[in-house]
Design an enzyme around this catalytic site. Structure first.
Site, PDB file in Angstrom:
ATOM      1  N   LEU A  66     -27.982 -29.982  28.157  1.00 44.28           N
ATOM      2  CA  LEU A  66     -27.525 -31.475  28.077  1.00 44.28           C
ATOM      3  C   LEU A  66     -26.673 -31.784  29.423  1.00 44.28           C
ATOM      4  CD1 LEU A  66     -27.113 -31.785  24.398  1.00 44.28           C
ATOM      5  CD2 LEU A  66     -29.181 -31.966  25.644  1.00 44.28           C
ATOM      6  N   PRO A  67     -26.424 -33.088  29.491  1.00 44.67           N
ATOM      7  CA  PRO A  67     -25.540 -33.386  30.889  1.00 44.67           C
ATOM      8  C   PRO A  67     -24.008 -32.976  30.851  1.00 44.67           C
ATOM      9  CG  PRO A  67     -27.009 -35.368  30.224  1.00 44.67           C
ATOM     10  CD  PRO A  67     -27.074 -34.318  29.142  1.00 44.67           C
ATOM     11  N   THR A  97     -23.020 -27.332  31.156  1.00 38.51           N
ATOM     12  CA  THR A  97     -21.787 -27.213  31.795  1.00 38.51           C
ATOM     13  C   THR A  97     -21.037 -28.070  31.109  1.00 38.51           C
ATOM     14  OG1 THR A  97     -22.727 -26.269  33.902  1.00 38.51           O
ATOM     15  CG2 THR A  97     -20.337 -27.127  33.777  1.00 38.51           C
ATOM     16  N   LYS A 172     -17.459 -20.500  34.870  1.00 39.79           N
ATOM     17  CA  LYS A 172     -18.339 -21.268  35.730  1.00 39.79           C
ATOM     18  C   LYS A 172     -17.441 -22.356  36.494  1.00 39.79           C
ATOM     19  CE  LYS A 172     -21.771 -24.261  36.553  1.00 39.79           C
ATOM     20  NZ  LYS A 172     -22.852 -24.005  37.260  1.00 39.79           N
ATOM     21  N   LYS A 247     -18.401 -33.594  39.192  1.00 46.46           N
ATOM     22  CA  LYS A 247     -18.274 -33.436  37.692  1.00 46.46           C
ATOM     23  C   LYS A 247     -17.522 -31.876  37.344  1.00 46.46           C
ATOM     24  CE  LYS A 247     -21.053 -31.658  33.583  1.00 46.46           C
ATOM     25  NZ  LYS A 247     -22.043 -31.086  33.412  1.00 46.46           N
TER      26      LYS A 247
HETATM   27  P1  NAD Z   1     -30.509 -34.040  33.699  1.00 46.71           P
HETATM   28  O1  NAD Z   1     -29.713 -35.039  33.526  1.00 46.71           O
HETATM   29  O2  NAD Z   1     -31.564 -33.729  34.688  1.00 46.71           O
HETATM   30  O3  NAD Z   1     -31.070 -33.383  32.392  1.00 46.71           O
HETATM   31  C1  NAD Z   1     -30.282 -33.580  30.965  1.00 46.71           C
HETATM   32  C2  NAD Z   1     -31.414 -33.781  30.117  1.00 46.71           C
HETATM   33  O4  NAD Z   1     -30.833 -34.166  28.623  1.00 46.71           O
HETATM   34  C3  NAD Z   1     -31.998 -35.369  30.083  1.00 46.71           C
HETATM   35  O5  NAD Z   1     -33.266 -34.912  30.026  1.00 46.71           O
HETATM   36  C4  NAD Z   1     -31.606 -36.091  28.898  1.00 46.71           C
HETATM   37  O6  NAD Z   1     -32.516 -36.921  28.630  1.00 46.71           O
HETATM   38  C5  NAD Z   1     -31.186 -35.058  28.039  1.00 46.71           C
HETATM   39  N1  NAD Z   1     -30.484 -35.402  26.829  1.00 46.71           N
HETATM   40  C6  NAD Z   1     -29.255 -35.994  26.926  1.00 46.71           C
HETATM   41  N2  NAD Z   1     -28.716 -35.989  25.689  1.00 46.71           N
HETATM   42  C7  NAD Z   1     -29.659 -35.684  24.703  1.00 46.71           C
HETATM   43  C8  NAD Z   1     -29.878 -35.733  23.228  1.00 46.71           C
HETATM   44  N3  NAD Z   1     -28.704 -35.953  22.481  1.00 46.71           N
HETATM   45  N4  NAD Z   1     -31.011 -35.141  22.827  1.00 46.71           N
HETATM   46  C9  NAD Z   1     -32.026 -34.576  23.469  1.00 46.71           C
HETATM   47  N5  NAD Z   1     -31.867 -34.754  24.827  1.00 46.71           N
HETATM   48  C10 NAD Z   1     -30.719 -35.289  25.578  1.00 46.71           C
HETATM   49  O7  NAD Z   1     -29.428 -32.695  33.949  1.00 46.71           O
HETATM   50  P2  NAD Z   1     -29.812 -31.288  34.584  1.00 46.71           P
HETATM   51  O8  NAD Z   1     -29.642 -31.190  36.212  1.00 46.71           O
HETATM   52  O9  NAD Z   1     -30.787 -30.737  33.870  1.00 46.71           O
HETATM   53  O10 NAD Z   1     -28.260 -30.479  34.209  1.00 46.71           O
HETATM   54  C11 NAD Z   1     -28.084 -30.036  32.741  1.00 46.71           C
HETATM   55  C12 NAD Z   1     -26.843 -29.195  32.700  1.00 46.71           C
HETATM   56  O11 NAD Z   1     -26.825 -28.055  33.591  1.00 46.71           O
HETATM   57  C13 NAD Z   1     -25.542 -30.104  33.027  1.00 46.71           C
HETATM   58  O12 NAD Z   1     -24.369 -29.644  32.041  1.00 46.71           O
HETATM   59  C14 NAD Z   1     -25.341 -29.514  34.562  1.00 46.71           C
HETATM   60  O13 NAD Z   1     -23.986 -29.766  34.810  1.00 46.71           O
HETATM   61  C15 NAD Z   1     -25.650 -28.097  34.440  1.00 46.71           C
HETATM   62  N6  NAD Z   1     -26.267 -27.551  35.795  1.00 46.71           N
HETATM   63  C16 NAD Z   1     -26.918 -28.084  36.670  1.00 46.71           C
HETATM   64  C17 NAD Z   1     -27.284 -27.680  37.939  1.00 46.71           C
HETATM   65  C18 NAD Z   1     -28.445 -28.482  38.705  1.00 46.71           C
HETATM   66  O14 NAD Z   1     -28.366 -27.932  39.969  1.00 46.71           O
HETATM   67  N7  NAD Z   1     -28.903 -29.457  38.406  1.00 46.71           N
HETATM   68  C19 NAD Z   1     -26.940 -26.425  37.950  1.00 46.71           C
HETATM   69  C20 NAD Z   1     -26.186 -25.634  37.258  1.00 46.71           C
HETATM   70  C21 NAD Z   1     -25.617 -26.329  36.120  1.00 46.71           C
END
Ligand code: NAD
Length: 295
Positions: A66-67, A97, A172, A247
């Site tokens: 999740l975000p 994260t 991390k 973030k």
């Molecule tokens: P994203 O915003 O693309 O995806 C998050 C998903 O969670 C969305 O589709 C959203 O609709 C869903 N969501 C939110 N609340 C929800 C709930 N209550 N029930 C069901 N679904 C829900 O984010 P992302 O890029 O996939 O990143 C996810 C996590 O990974 C974050 O914490 C981010 O910091 C971490 N991360 C991201 C990257 C990157 O490069 N994108 C790299 C390392 C770590």
């Protein structure tokens, strides 16, 4: 071995991670607040769920991606109260994260009702998620990590046990704070050299073989044209976004306040990326911090 896995959060990272578990032969029940994200995975062979509670019913393993902290706390502890829907003894991998404090809070609530939880944030970005080469940085009980290994191996390559609950998030955050500082420092050094008549490629080659070398000078140079495949040479597209770095540096600041640690360089880096974001560059790769040094 085929397991029944609930996967919640199918965004940029979650969707390809879920796909890799499907490819490894597991049965997935998936849920996201965005119906199109659920449908995309259903098209790839997962079972669509109408809610998070529906997804976890009968699951041997639950994964969430999740975000941010508020989404994770909201899902597990809030009105949805997912912990009440997960069977006792089930293993939960929380891969988002988030703040270490949040991870510890959710983990303690899970353990209190007999659910096993690991914080398992990842490094490696969307490319690593697609390729199944993520690094997992895990906090929680060693025996639970042992049980999680086959699933983590289907999504990643390097798996580290950082320590007890929340330790994965701490590690991390420390890594990404250092990354943000090193990228800003590299941009600053290159800008100084160029302003004093050096060729950025020549200076980069010198630093890459001298004591200032780091991941940016070796693989991810922020100066456009120095490295053909780096985001800097593609208009700072792709890669790891400024707002995601912002973030993570915010989480580092929170952790430093919590532990009364001084992180002057981390704080400075956070402000640099905040300025970049305020200038409308939040969606660019974080190596665009070089823009702040443009003359
Ligand atoms: P994203 O915003 O693309 O995806 C998050 C998903 O969670 C969305 O589709 C959203 O609709 C869903 N969501 C939110 N609340 C929800 C709930 N209550 N029930 C069901 N679904 C829900 O984010 P992302 O890029 O996939 O990143 C996810 C996590 O990974 C974050 O914490 C981010 O910091 C971490 N991360 C991201 C990257 C990157 O490069 N994108 C790299 C390392 C770590």
């Amino acid at each position: 071995m085929s397991s029944h896995i609930a996967f919640i959060g199918l965004g940029h990272m979650g969707a390809p991670m879920a796909s890799n578990l499907l490819e490894a032969g597991h049965r997935l029940k998936v849920f996201d607040l965005v119906p199109a994200a659920v449908q995309a995975l259903a098209g790839a062979g997962a079972e669509a769920s109408a809610s998070a509670a529906d997804a976890v019913r009968g699951a041997e393993l639950v994964i969430t991606m999740l975000p941010a902290s508020r989404h994770v706390e909201g899902l597990y502890l809030g009105k949805e109260g997912l912990l009440g829907a997960i069977a006792r003894g089930t293993l939960v991998l929380e891969c988002s994260t988030i703040a270490p404090e949040s991870a510890r809070k959710v983990s303690a609530a899970a353990i209190a009702v007999g659910i096993r939880m690991l914080d398992a944030p990842v490094s490696g970005g969307t490319a690593g998620a697609v390729a199944g080469t993520l690094t997992f940085i895990v906090g929680g009980a060693a025996t639970d990590l042992e049980a999680a290994q086959p699933y983590l191996r289907a999504m990643g390559k390097n798996i580290f046990h950082a320590g007890a609950a929340g330790a994965g998030q701490v590690a991390k955050i420390c890594n990404n704070m250092l990354l943000g500082i090193l990228m800003a420092g590299t941009a600053e050094a290159l800008a100084l050299g160029v302003a004093n008549g050096l060729d950025p490629k020549v200076l980069s080659d010198i630093i890459a073989k001298s004591s200032g070398r780091n991941w940016a000078t070796e693989l991810y140079n922020p100066w456009p044209g120095v490295m053909e495949h780096a985001p800097a040479s593609k208009g700072y597209s792709g890669g790891f976004g400024v707002d995601l770095m912002l973030k993570d540096l915010g989480l580092a600041t929170e952790a430093s306040v919590q532990s009364r640690s001084a992180t002057p360089l981390g704080g400075l880096a956070r402000n640099l990326y905040a300025m970049l974001s305020a200038q409308g560059h939040g969606g660019l790769d974080f190596s665009s911090v070089l823009k702040l040094y443009e003359r």
